[in-house]
Write a protein that holds these residues in place. Structure first.
Motif, PDB file in Angstrom:
ATOM      1  N   LEU A 198       0.828  -1.207   0.000  1.00 37.70           N
ATOM      2  CA  LEU A 198       0.000   0.000   0.000  1.00 37.70           C
ATOM      3  C   LEU A 198       0.859   1.252   0.000  1.00 37.70           C
ATOM      4  O   LEU A 198       1.941   1.284   0.601  1.00 37.70           O
ATOM      5  N   LYS A 199       0.338   2.292  -0.674  1.00 36.46           N
ATOM      6  CA  LYS A 199       0.934   3.630  -0.546  1.00 36.46           C
ATOM      7  C   LYS A 199       0.052   4.413   0.426  1.00 36.46           C
ATOM      8  O   LYS A 199      -1.146   4.542   0.217  1.00 36.46           O
TER       9      LYS A 199
ATOM     10  N   MET B 168      -8.483   6.005  -0.653  1.00 36.61           N
ATOM     11  CA  MET B 168      -9.515   5.684   0.332  1.00 36.61           C
ATOM     12  C   MET B 168      -9.086   6.199   1.698  1.00 36.61           C
ATOM     13  O   MET B 168      -7.893   6.386   1.938  1.00 36.61           O
ATOM     14  N   VAL B 169     -10.059   6.422   2.534  1.00 36.38           N
ATOM     15  CA  VAL B 169      -9.778   7.030   3.838  1.00 36.38           C
ATOM     16  C   VAL B 169     -10.079   6.046   4.977  1.00 36.38           C
ATOM     17  O   VAL B 169     -11.074   5.335   4.939  1.00 36.38           O
ATOM     18  N   VAL B 170      -9.172   6.019   5.954  1.00 32.87           N
ATOM     19  CA  VAL B 170      -9.464   5.341   7.220  1.00 32.87           C
ATOM     20  C   VAL B 170      -9.212   6.358   8.332  1.00 32.87           C
ATOM     21  O   VAL B 170      -8.123   6.940   8.398  1.00 32.87           O
ATOM     22  N   PHE B 171     -10.230   6.621   9.124  1.00 34.83           N
ATOM     23  CA  PHE B 171     -10.027   7.529  10.261  1.00 34.83           C
ATOM     24  C   PHE B 171      -9.208   6.818  11.324  1.00 34.83           C
ATOM     25  O   PHE B 171      -9.283   5.605  11.497  1.00 34.83           O
ATOM     26  N   MET B 172      -8.435   7.622  12.035  1.00 33.15           N
ATOM     27  CA  MET B 172      -7.614   7.083  13.102  1.00 33.15           C
ATOM     28  C   MET B 172      -7.718   8.092  14.230  1.00 33.15           C
ATOM     29  O   MET B 172      -7.124   9.168  14.162  1.00 33.15           O
ATOM     30  N   THR B 173      -8.551   7.782  15.222  1.00 38.69           N
ATOM     31  CA  THR B 173      -8.833   8.824  16.202  1.00 38.69           C
ATOM     32  C   THR B 173      -9.120   8.248  17.586  1.00 38.69           C
ATOM     33  O   THR B 173      -9.576   7.109  17.712  1.00 38.69           O
ATOM     34  N   ALA B 174      -8.846   9.063  18.593  1.00 32.41           N
ATOM     35  CA  ALA B 174      -9.188   8.694  19.970  1.00 32.41           C
ATOM     36  C   ALA B 174     -10.617   9.098  20.282  1.00 32.41           C
ATOM     37  O   ALA B 174     -11.106   8.878  21.378  1.00 32.41           O
ATOM     38  N   ASN B 175     -11.265   9.716  19.314  1.00 36.32           N
ATOM     39  CA  ASN B 175     -12.604  10.259  19.540  1.00 36.32           C
ATOM     40  C   ASN B 175     -13.562   9.823  18.440  1.00 36.32           C
ATOM     41  O   ASN B 175     -14.084  10.656  17.698  1.00 36.32           O
TER      42      ASN B 175
ATOM     43  N   GLU C 163       7.645  -1.117   8.153  1.00 32.78           N
ATOM     44  CA  GLU C 163       8.028  -2.458   8.621  1.00 32.78           C
ATOM     45  C   GLU C 163       7.144  -3.519   7.982  1.00 32.78           C
ATOM     46  O   GLU C 163       7.582  -4.636   7.732  1.00 32.78           O
ATOM     47  N   ALA C 164       5.878  -3.154   7.761  1.00 33.06           N
ATOM     48  CA  ALA C 164       4.938  -4.115   7.188  1.00 33.06           C
ATOM     49  C   ALA C 164       5.083  -4.195   5.667  1.00 33.06           C
ATOM     50  O   ALA C 164       4.322  -4.900   5.009  1.00 33.06           O
ATOM     51  N   GLY C 165       6.069  -3.462   5.123  1.00 27.26           N
ATOM     52  CA  GLY C 165       6.357  -3.584   3.706  1.00 27.26           C
ATOM     53  C   GLY C 165       5.617  -2.588   2.824  1.00 27.26           C
ATOM     54  O   GLY C 165       5.672  -2.667   1.594  1.00 27.26           O
ATOM     55  N   HIS C 166       4.943  -1.636   3.422  1.00 24.04           N
ATOM     56  CA  HIS C 166       4.239  -0.616   2.646  1.00 24.04           C
ATOM     57  C   HIS C 166       5.085   0.650   2.597  1.00 24.04           C
ATOM     58  O   HIS C 166       6.154   0.712   3.204  1.00 24.04           O
ATOM     59  N   SER C 167       4.586   1.664   1.864  1.00 24.24           N
ATOM     60  CA  SER C 167       5.357   2.902   1.821  1.00 24.24           C
ATOM     61  C   SER C 167       4.496   4.089   2.239  1.00 24.24           C
ATOM     62  O   SER C 167       3.273   4.081   2.066  1.00 24.24           O
ATOM     63  N   VAL C 168       5.153   5.091   2.828  1.00 26.12           N
ATOM     64  CA  VAL C 168       4.457   6.308   3.226  1.00 26.12           C
ATOM     65  C   VAL C 168       4.790   7.387   2.202  1.00 26.12           C
ATOM     66  O   VAL C 168       5.950   7.699   1.974  1.00 26.12           O
ATOM     67  N   VAL C 169       3.751   7.949   1.573  1.00 27.08           N
ATOM     68  CA  VAL C 169       3.989   8.954   0.527  1.00 27.08           C
ATOM     69  C   VAL C 169       3.960  10.367   1.089  1.00 27.08           C
ATOM     70  O   VAL C 169       4.384  11.313   0.411  1.00 27.08           O
ATOM     71  N   GLY C 170       3.468  10.548   2.313  1.00 29.93           N
ATOM     72  CA  GLY C 170       3.467  11.899   2.869  1.00 29.93           C
ATOM     73  C   GLY C 170       2.875  11.941   4.265  1.00 29.93           C
ATOM     74  O   GLY C 170       2.174  11.029   4.681  1.00 29.93           O
TER      75      GLY C 170
ATOM     76  N   ALA D 261      -1.860   8.126  -3.321  1.00 31.56           N
ATOM     77  CA  ALA D 261      -1.899   7.207  -2.180  1.00 31.56           C
ATOM     78  C   ALA D 261      -3.069   6.257  -2.346  1.00 31.56           C
ATOM     79  O   ALA D 261      -4.080   6.603  -2.944  1.00 31.56           O
ATOM     80  N   ASP D 262      -2.904   5.015  -1.824  1.00 29.68           N
ATOM     81  CA  ASP D 262      -4.027   4.075  -1.824  1.00 29.68           C
ATOM     82  C   ASP D 262      -4.934   4.354  -0.626  1.00 29.68           C
ATOM     83  O   ASP D 262      -6.148   4.281  -0.718  1.00 29.68           O
ATOM     84  N   ILE D 263      -4.262   4.651   0.485  1.00 31.74           N
ATOM     85  CA  ILE D 263      -4.976   4.810   1.753  1.00 31.74           C
ATOM     86  C   ILE D 263      -4.476   6.068   2.453  1.00 31.74           C
ATOM     87  O   ILE D 263      -3.275   6.330   2.473  1.00 31.74           O
ATOM     88  N   ALA D 264      -5.414   6.835   3.005  1.00 36.51           N
ATOM     89  CA  ALA D 264      -5.028   7.944   3.886  1.00 36.51           C
ATOM     90  C   ALA D 264      -5.530   7.627   5.285  1.00 36.51           C
ATOM     91  O   ALA D 264      -6.711   7.354   5.474  1.00 36.51           O
TER      92      ALA D 264
END
Ligand SMILES: Nc1ncnc2c1ncn2[C@@H]1O[C@H](COP(=O)(O)OP(=O)(O)OP(=O)(O)O)[C@@H](O)[C@H]1O
Ligand SMILES: [Mg+2]
Lengths: 148, 382
Positions: A5-6, A79-86, A26-33, A50-53
């Motif tokens: 995944l990007k 595509m979007v995945v939220f990542m939140t404590a709320n 580490e999981a073999g994916h790349s970070v584009v930004g 990007a594939d995933i944000a």
């Protein structure tokens, strides 16, 4: 072998962004930004592929994560995945996002989520079980995890 | 109007009106009515406009009028601008229909001052059913009215105060909820940061033992993180679904161990515990499951470490029982109580007033924990 995944990281907390980047790689994916605000994020959406944000709800310019998700949704290039404590801040329609990884996630929970998303993005629907701490949006639930 | 001309001479009541009629004074009933402290009047509906034909002294004292000022007049001179119109209508109807009526009415004295009059009017008919008089008694109930008014005012004041207080409390609750969410948000973010710091630190460490110890620390912190992630997902933040937590934890630890040959058997009743018990219970289960993963399964000659970890949670009357079992090597060779993990488990058990027991499951180990638990509300966590 499924292609990696990007990933675009939209997160205002440097420490978390840093660690997320390490785990993604580490999981073999790349970070584009990495963007810390909605303005930065939108600019990055325009200039990168990007594939995933992974989008936090709370950014340096306020609770603008949902707005970023909507912007990405209009562009239709990732595509979007939220990542939140709320997670309660996320609207019912999830602004078109796949779902949410609730903080605090465990390292393993995140690894499982990456595997799950890799399958889901490149070979939908995903074969792995839905990882603990990952909640699908209603729209994606009907497609990726239809009730048996 | 001259009432004397139209009066019925045969009637004894009538006679009493005439102050100068001697035999009227001799009537004991008439004398009683004249002398009573209860204000009384009689009107004659057969005359035009139903005029007063008799008043006793009590009435004159109450109203402040002279006798000659009121005789021959209709009673309405007692009313004034603040007299309730609906009450007057009620009187008028009763008189028109010739029935009893009893009302509290605001009346005016001659000097213009007011008093509350508990007025009772009843028609008086003769044997043939012909209406002869209306008999009315008046009682000054201003004191009672005043206290009634005070009570109504008090009640209104209280109700207003209660409403205000409720509003204040609701606002306070809302502020508190917002604050709780804010703090919750920070706690979660901070737990995430602590985990991240440990993972990052661990990456830089070469020594296997140190690395292992950081991993153990990460597992413990992640157990706390999992508690927190689950804690505020339900509407009721004071309750915690411990079975759902156990499912998350075991799945997480097993996949993190990367040992696919180890299977889990989960037998979990939906059990809700109070939030303050969530952390110690979670830490204890984490210690027991990681112990089984670390120590129970020895490598077999074929190089695999197959095995099974079981978690059972049940709640027989008033108790909450947890069983963590494995089918591994057992604990016959275990080195005693000195290690940190064991001490932690035992301290947490004390905190929870739990009994904990390690049993030889042959093969393997079964740890049985039993603690008192408050009665479950039927239904779910929300
Ligand atoms: N399920 C088990 N099966 C076999 N041996 C066990 C089991 N659980 C515990 N033990 C033994 O008991 C010892 C004490 O466990 P304890 O959890 O206190 O320490 P530890 O796991 O070695 O280290 P830590 O203090 O980090 O937890 C272990 O070293 C192990 O030998
Ligand atoms: Mg241990």
């Amino acid at each position: 072998m499924i292609e990696p995944l990007k990933v675009l990281i939209v997160e205002d907390e440097a420490l978390l962004a840093m660690e997320l980047e390490s785990l993604v790689e580490e999981a073999g994916h790349s970070v584009v930004g990495w963007a810390t605000s909605s303005t930065e994020a939108k600019a990055m959406v325009d200039s990168t592929e990007a594939d995933i944000a992974f989008v936090d709800i709370h950014l340096t310019d306020g609770p603008t994560g949902v707005e970023v998700a909507e912007y990405i949704g209009e562009k239709k290039n990732s595509m979007v995945v939220f990542m939140t404590a709320n997670p309660k801040r996320i609207p019912d329609h999830f602004a078109g996002a796949i779902g949410v990884i609730a903080k605090p996630y465990t390292m393993n929970g995140l690894m499982s989520a990456l595997r799950y998303l890799q399958e889901g993005v490149h070979r939908p629907p995903p074969k792995s079980v839905l990882p603990a701490g990952f909640t699908l949006s209603p729209a994606f639930k009907t497609v990726w995890a239809p009730a048996a | 109007m001259d009432w004397k001309r139209t009066r019925e001479p045969a009637d004894a009541w009538h006679m009493t009106d005439d102050l100068h009629v001697e035999h009227g004074k001799g009537d004991p009933f008439a004398a009683a009515i004249r002398a009573t402290r209860m204000s009384m009047i009689i009107t004659d509906p057969r005359q035009a406009d139903n005029p007063i034909v008799f008043v006793n002294d009590a009435f004159l004292r109450l109203s402040g009028y002279e006798r000659h000022e009121v005789l021959g007049k209709n009673c309405r001179f007692l009313q004034g601008s603040k007299t309730d119109k609906a009450t007057v209508d009620l009187l008028r109807e009763a008189i028109a229909e010739k029935v009893d009526v009893s009302v509290d009415i605001l009346n005016y004295r001659k000097d213009g001052s007011t008093f509350w009059n508990a007025l009772f009017i009843s028609p008086v008919s003769n044997d043939r059913g012909e209406l002869l008089f209306f008999f009315a008694s008046q009682l000054d109930v201003s004191d009672r009215k005043r206290s009634e008014h005070r009570m109504t005012a008090d009640k209104e004041r209280f109700e207003k105060a209660v409403k205000e207080r409720t509003r204040e409390l609701e606002a306070a609750l809302e502020a508190q909820t917002t604050l709780l969410h804010e703090v919750d948000h920070r706690v979660k973010n901070n737990l995430q940061m602590i985990s991240s710091l440990i993972v990052m630190q661990s990456r830089t460490i070469k020594d296997a033992a140190t690395k292992k110890s950081l991993t153990t620390m990460l597992e413990r912190i992640e157990a706390l993180s999992t508690v927190h992630r689950r804690l505020y997902q339900s509407k009721d933040v004071s309750r915690f679904d411990v079975a759902e937590f156990a499912r998350d934890l075991v799945t997480d630890l097993l996949t993190a161990s990367g040992r696919a040959e180890i299977k889990s058997t989960l037998d979990l009743e939906p059990i809700v515990i109070s939030a303050e018990k969530a952390t110690p219970v979670a830490l204890m289960v984490n210690e027991l499951v990681t112990n089984a993963l670390k120590h129970a399964f020895k490598e077999k000659p074929d190089g695999t470490t197959a095995g099974r970890i079981g978690i059972k949670m049940s709640q027989p009357d008033g108790h909450f029982n947890i069983e963590v079992s494995d089918d591994g090597v057992g604990m016959a060779d275990a080195s005693g109580d000195a290690s940190f993990g064991m001490r932690l488990i035992k301290s947490l058990a004390r905190q929870l007033h739990a009994d904990i027991e390690w049993r030889d499951a042959g093969p393997g180990t079964k740890v049985v924990i039993s603690m008192p638990n408050e009665p479950q509300q039927k239904g779910n966590v929300s």
